[in-house]
Design a protein around this motif. Structure first.
Motif, PDB file in Angstrom:
ATOM      1  N   UNK A  39       0.824  -1.214   0.038  1.00 19.29           N
ATOM      2  CA  UNK A  39       0.086   0.025  -0.134  1.00 19.29           C
ATOM      3  C   UNK A  39       0.763   1.190   0.000  1.00 19.29           C
ATOM      4  N   UNK A  40       0.431   2.144  -0.887  1.00 17.22           N
ATOM      5  CA  UNK A  40       1.604   3.289  -1.055  1.00 17.22           C
ATOM      6  C   UNK A  40       0.915   4.421  -1.561  1.00 17.22           C
ATOM      7  N   UNK A  41       1.577   5.576  -1.889  1.00 15.69           N
ATOM      8  CA  UNK A  41       1.026   6.761  -2.705  1.00 15.69           C
ATOM      9  C   UNK A  41       0.820   6.419  -4.115  1.00 15.69           C
ATOM     10  N   UNK A  42      -0.158   7.107  -4.619  1.00 16.20           N
ATOM     11  CA  UNK A  42      -0.421   6.963  -6.112  1.00 16.20           C
ATOM     12  C   UNK A  42       0.749   7.319  -7.109  1.00 16.20           C
ATOM     13  N   UNK A  43       1.733   8.120  -6.407  1.00 15.39           N
ATOM     14  CA  UNK A  43       2.860   8.372  -7.162  1.00 15.39           C
ATOM     15  C   UNK A  43       4.154   7.590  -6.949  1.00 15.39           C
ATOM     16  N   UNK A  44       3.713   6.574  -6.211  1.00 11.70           N
ATOM     17  CA  UNK A  44       5.069   5.503  -5.945  1.00 11.70           C
ATOM     18  C   UNK A  44       5.724   5.161  -7.173  1.00 11.70           C
ATOM     19  N   UNK A  45       6.909   4.643  -6.699  1.00  8.38           N
ATOM     20  CA  UNK A  45       7.937   3.878  -7.873  1.00  8.38           C
ATOM     21  C   UNK A  45       7.286   2.675  -8.183  1.00  8.38           C
ATOM     22  N   UNK A  46       6.266   2.377  -9.233  1.00  8.46           N
ATOM     23  CA  UNK A  46       5.523   1.253  -9.304  1.00  8.46           C
ATOM     24  C   UNK A  46       6.639   0.136  -9.888  1.00  8.46           C
ATOM     25  N   UNK A  47       7.661   0.531 -10.632  1.00  7.49           N
ATOM     26  CA  UNK A  47       8.412  -0.674 -11.054  1.00  7.49           C
ATOM     27  C   UNK A  47       9.331  -1.157 -10.005  1.00  7.49           C
ATOM     28  N   UNK A  48      10.002  -0.491  -9.143  1.00  7.34           N
ATOM     29  CA  UNK A  48      10.563  -0.874  -7.752  1.00  7.34           C
ATOM     30  C   UNK A  48       9.746  -1.697  -6.964  1.00  7.34           C
ATOM     31  N   UNK A  49       8.503  -1.186  -6.870  1.00 10.02           N
ATOM     32  CA  UNK A  49       7.602  -1.946  -5.881  1.00 10.02           C
ATOM     33  C   UNK A  49       6.898  -3.338  -6.292  1.00 10.02           C
TER      34      UNK A  49
END
Length: 67
Positions: A39-49
């Motif tokens: 669960x994270x912010x909408x602007x998180x680093x999707x590729x890393x997560x």
């Protein structure tokens, strides 16, 4: 809004809440045992997560298979 890519799903829970979930299942003997996610912010680093969730899911699948 839900987006699915390669076994992962990203959910925007509510337009008024700036959070998103990246989730996938992990397997034991070819069947999904459970799910794991971030669960994270909408602007998180999707590729890393996505890479991190994928790595933990693989680890859990292997650990379950060893028991």
């Amino acid at each position: 809004m839900t987006q699915e890519t390669g076994g992962f799903a990203a959910f925007n829970l509510n337009p008024n809440i700036l959070a998103a979930v990246i989730a996938t299942g992990y397997e034991h003997e070819g069947e999904t045992s459970s799910s794991i996610g971030v669960l994270g912010p909408v602007r998180m680093d999707y590729a890393s997560n996505i890479a991190a969730v994928r790595a933990v899911a693989r680890y859990l699948s292997g650990a379950i298979g060893e028991s």
